[in-house]
Design a protein around this motif. Structure first.
Motif, PDB file in Angstrom:
ATOM      1  N   LEU A 182       1.079  -1.210  -0.007  1.00 17.97           N
ATOM      2  CA  LEU A 182      -0.066   0.069   0.072  1.00 17.97           C
ATOM      3  C   LEU A 182       0.707   1.206  -0.165  1.00 17.97           C
ATOM      4  O   LEU A 182       2.002   1.387   0.545  1.00 17.97           O
ATOM      5  CB  LEU A 182      -0.959   0.013   1.328  1.00 17.97           C
ATOM      6  N   ILE A 183       0.489   2.307  -0.726  1.00 17.65           N
ATOM      7  CA  ILE A 183       0.977   3.730  -0.312  1.00 17.65           C
ATOM      8  C   ILE A 183       0.123   4.330   0.423  1.00 17.65           C
ATOM      9  O   ILE A 183       0.370   4.906   1.489  1.00 17.65           O
ATOM     10  CB  ILE A 183       1.087   4.324  -1.817  1.00 17.65           C
ATOM     11  N   ASN A 184      -1.030   4.501  -0.036  1.00 14.88           N
ATOM     12  CA  ASN A 184      -2.228   4.937   1.071  1.00 14.88           C
ATOM     13  C   ASN A 184      -2.771   3.897   1.487  1.00 14.88           C
ATOM     14  O   ASN A 184      -3.541   3.084   1.232  1.00 14.88           O
ATOM     15  CB  ASN A 184      -2.991   5.880   0.064  1.00 14.88           C
ATOM     16  N   PRO A 185      -2.644   3.993   3.197  1.00 11.58           N
ATOM     17  CA  PRO A 185      -3.132   2.749   3.862  1.00 11.58           C
ATOM     18  C   PRO A 185      -4.675   2.635   3.549  1.00 11.58           C
ATOM     19  O   PRO A 185      -5.215   1.450   3.840  1.00 11.58           O
ATOM     20  CB  PRO A 185      -2.933   3.071   5.258  1.00 11.58           C
ATOM     21  N   SER A 186      -5.173   3.760   3.171  1.00  9.16           N
ATOM     22  CA  SER A 186      -6.902   3.491   3.023  1.00  9.16           C
ATOM     23  C   SER A 186      -7.216   3.157   1.693  1.00  9.16           C
ATOM     24  O   SER A 186      -8.421   3.031   1.339  1.00  9.16           O
ATOM     25  CB  SER A 186      -7.406   4.868   3.263  1.00  9.16           C
ATOM     26  N   LYS A 187      -6.264   2.766   0.812  1.00 11.44           N
ATOM     27  CA  LYS A 187      -6.564   2.589  -0.404  1.00 11.44           C
ATOM     28  C   LYS A 187      -6.015   0.988  -0.847  1.00 11.44           C
ATOM     29  O   LYS A 187      -5.396   0.368   0.107  1.00 11.44           O
ATOM     30  CB  LYS A 187      -5.851   3.437  -1.649  1.00 11.44           C
ATOM     31  N   GLU A 188      -6.385   0.408  -2.159  1.00 11.81           N
ATOM     32  CA  GLU A 188      -6.091  -0.784  -2.388  1.00 11.81           C
ATOM     33  C   GLU A 188      -4.522  -1.012  -2.651  1.00 11.81           C
ATOM     34  O   GLU A 188      -3.923  -0.026  -2.841  1.00 11.81           O
ATOM     35  CB  GLU A 188      -6.780  -1.331  -3.587  1.00 11.81           C
TER      36      GLU A 188
END
Ligand SMILES: CCCCCCCCCCCCCCCCCCC/C=C/C(=O)SCCNC(=O)CCNC(=O)[C@H](O)C(C)(C)COP(=O)(O)OP(=O)(O)OC[C@H]1O[C@@H](n2cnc3c(N)ncnc32)[C@H](O)[C@@H]1OP(=O)(O)O
Ligand code: FAD
Length: 627
Positions: free
Chosen positions: A270-276
């Motif tokens: 993940l780069i953005n923890p809230s994304k896939e």
């Protein structure tokens, strides 16, 4: 679409199977693909062969032996041997390297002694180190060699000359009397090529078999020199010029195609923890590994085109007897071959490693490319030796620049204009003209620095040859700097003169700037030491490179698609056009010879007793059971 030409699963073959398969494919290609009336493939055939060349054999025959006949033979000798070689009725190789010598040609030990009474040369390898060792296609395929040997007449040595020597019977293919020949065994790559050894003892050849364009021996043994003897090294210059496109640019392009396509498909982390999970190509670290190598493909391609043109123009001049361009061409071809093979081989390994575990699988197609490219650092002139040859020319030119205005690839050595860099923003450092100037200044300073160090040593009483040896590392750096300025300069010029769409020119300009900035950031010590950049400007150079990675990321797959490799040519489960990596890897693995039976009987015979004994042990029946 011709299934006879489609690659078999080479990784699942033994070396001997690959050798035979390469022979089959090559001869089929030549029979089917090439127009019978001509020889040199042109147009789509040449484009295909150049892409498919990796599993062809007879490359030395085609790329070295035949060109040598043209370079070193008289018209009569060309008329005799070229048709035979072009139609593959004789198969030849270039036999120069020996077990004991490869780089130092004046140390070669195979002797060709003139026998006046019989008007023959008697060829001998006087000791084991004189045995020819490494020539491609020589172990099992070739029936002739272009043998490079020391010519001796009445005990006097005349240096290395080229001799046409038949080594196998044209009907039985058995070695001729006095000939011991064979394959040198397994290597790091070139599995399908029979690099060979050749031991000659009292082998006699007619006087007419001395290739006599540059010198000849009369029946009475009189030796006649007919041209610039350095042309005797001409075949090596030609191959160095040609191999950049075939053995450096092409394989690196394949490796980049595989790695970039795979990086667009492979999701990991993940780069953005809230994304896939993201495609690994979204990681800047991954872009920093891959995109400068993609840029290297283009810049090396443009520079190689310029070098090929230079070699062509030089060849036309040589035909008129003018060899004045030879020193510069030798230095440039030696330096380019060394520096671009170094960059290319390192780049192929960087992109292989960027593919994680699957990059270590032969199913990726990458280990084959990496191992093959490693050879480019050694053959056709070991890189260190080539860089020192280039440096030798640069030091001479730097001395000459103090009194003359230089031209050609070394013109910048006599440019005494103010070359300080005024860049204030990272955008300033993406400007092609700024990048060219920076590379010219760095190269000029590197050459002058090495020269000054040697001069000071000599002034303090060190012999010139010792000063040369002790400063070799600085000289090699100067050669690299010279080649980098040549590659950046020729690429900027080439792109500016290219007639293409604005969008394409923008991409190529960005790739050129990325190549130059990556080189600056990888060598910023030189750029600061020589006053080309301040420390603050070095920070801007890094910012400029990162900015280009971001700009190029959206086009990364499209750029490698433009290399136009078919899946059959790539031979890669990771780089196939449809991106079905996992299905392809699984199918490929299932085809492995190891999986032709569920139980591998050969190994099971060793395992079985332990399996039973283990059961006995577990159930308390086995030897010394403690359970
Ligand atoms: C069949 C299917 C169809 C396929 C389709 C067809 C496709 C075919 C296309 C293929 C394209 C190419 C692909 C190629 C694939 C490659 C496969 C691998 C092949 C490998 C072959 C080999 O390895 S062959 C052996 C190579 N060996 C070397 O390179 C040896 C290196 N050593 C030397 O060259 C010399 O020893 C030396 C230069 C290092 C030193 O020589 P020497 O001691 O004599 O000289 P000095 O250093 O004292 O310098 C004296 C003086 O000479 C000048 N000089 C040196 N070399 C050259 C030269 N080559 N040319 C011109 N001048 C030279 C030097 O500069 C000095 O000059 P000064 O003025 O005195 O300074
Ligand atoms: C795949 C492959 C294919 C080949 N095909 C052919 C072919 O078809 N025909 C043919 O004739 N040959 C062929 N060769 C042989 C090749 O040309 C030689 O291996 C090459 O020229 C290097 O010579 P060498 O092996 O003797 O290494 P050496 O010259 O012994 O080099 C060994 C080490 O010594 C260093 N060194 C040597 N001299 C110097 C110096 N003056 N200053 C500083 N360091 C030095 C080198 O940098 C290197 O690190 C092939 C080789 C390979 C690997």
């Amino acid at each position: 679409n011709d299934t006879s030409m489609q690659h078999r699963n080479l990784n699942h073959m033994t070396r001997e199977e690959r050798f035979s398969e390469a022979m089959r494919r090559t001869l089929y290609a030549l029979k089917v693909l090439l127009p019978r009336e001509g020889w040199t493939p042109v147009g789509p055939e040449m484009k295909y062969l150049a892409r498919a060349i990796k599993e062809f054999t007879f490359i030395i025959h085609a790329g070295v032996f035949i060109p040598c006949i043209m370079s070193y033979g008289t018209n009569e000798q060309i008329a005799k041997w070229f048709p035979l070689a072009a139609d593959f009725r004789i198969i030849g190789t270039y036999a120069q390297t020996e077990l004991g010598h490869g780089s130092f040609l004046r140390g070669l030990e195979t002797i060709a002694t003139y026998d006046r009474a019989n008007q023959e040369f008697i060829i001998n390898c006087p000791k084991i180190t004189a045995m020819k060792w490494w020539p491609g296609d020589m172990g099992k395929s070739a029936n002739h060699v272009l043998l490079m040997a020391e010519l001796v007449i009445d005990g006097k040595k005349y240096g290395m000359h080229g001799f046409m020597v038949q080594i196998r019977d044209l009907t039985t293919h058995e070695p001729l009397p006095g000939v011991t020949v064979g394959d040198i065994g397994a290597k790091l790559s070139f599995e399908s090529v029979d690099n060979g050894f050749l031991y000659l003892q009292n082998v006699r050849i007619p006087r007419e078999n001395l290739l006599s364009k540059l010198s000849e021996v009369h029946p009475d043994g009189t030796y006649i020199k007919k041209g610039n003897q350095r042309l005797m090294y001409g075949s090596m210059v030609r191959v160095r010029v040609n191999l950049i496109a075939h053995e450096i640019v092409m394989p690196l392009a394949k490796a980049c195609t595989i790695a970039v396509r795979y990086s667009a498909v492979r999701r990991q982390g993940l780069i953005n923890p809230s994304k896939e999970e993201v495609p690994v190509l979204d990681y800047v670290a991954q872009q920093h590994k891959l995109l400068p190598q993609v840029a290297t493909v283009f810049m090396a391609h443009f520079a190689a085109k310029q070098l090929v043109k230079m070699h062509h123009d030089y060849s036309l001049e040589v035909e008129k007897g003018n060899t004045s361009q030879l020193p510069e061409l030798h230095a440039l071809s030696a330096g380019m071959k060394a520096c671009l093979s170094e960059q290319g081989a390192a780049g192929a390994e960087i992109v292989r490693r960027a593919c994680g575990g699957h990059g270590y699988s032969c199913g990726s197609g990458l280990p084959f490319i990496v191992n093959r490219m490693l050879a480019t650092c050694t053959y056709e002139g070991e890189n260190t030796v080539m860089q020192l040859q280039c440096a030798r020319y640069l030091i001479k030119c730097a001395d000459q620049a103090k009194k003359d205005k230089l031209t050609g690839s070394v013109w910048y050595l006599s440019d005494f204009s103010n070359m300080s860099c005024t860049a204030q923003t990272f955008g300033d450092l993406q400007e092609p003209s700024v990048l060219v100037k920076l590379h010219e200044r760095r190269a000029k300073c590197a050459v002058q620095h090495a020269g000054k160090k040697m001069q000071n040593m000599v002034k303090n009483g060190t012999p010139a040859h010792d000063a040369w040896n002790m400063m070799a590392t600085l000289l090699i750096n100067a050669a690299r700097a010279h080649i980098m300025q040549y590659v950046v300069g020729t690429s900027v010029t080439y792109i500016s003169e290219l007639s293409c769409s604005a969008s394409l020119k923008k991409i190529l300009t960005q790739l050129c700037a990325l190549y130059a900035l990556h080189n600056i950031n990888s060598n910023c010590g030189d750029f600061v030491k020589f006053g080309c950049l301040t420390s603050a400007q070095c920070d801007l150079a890094q910012e400029a490179e990162f900015n280009l990675l971001k700009q190029l990321r959206p086009d990364a797959v499209g750029i490698v698609d433009s290399f136009d490799f078919t899946d059959d040519i790539l031979q890669s489960c990771l780089g196939a056009y449809d991106g079905n990596v996992y299905e392809r890897l699984f199918e490929w693995a299932k085809q492995a010879p190891m999986n032709k039976t569920e139980v591998h009987q050969d190994s099971y015979q060793y395992l079985q007793p332990y399996l039973h004994e283990g059961r006995d042990v577990l159930e308390g029946r086995g030897r010394n059971s403690k359970l």
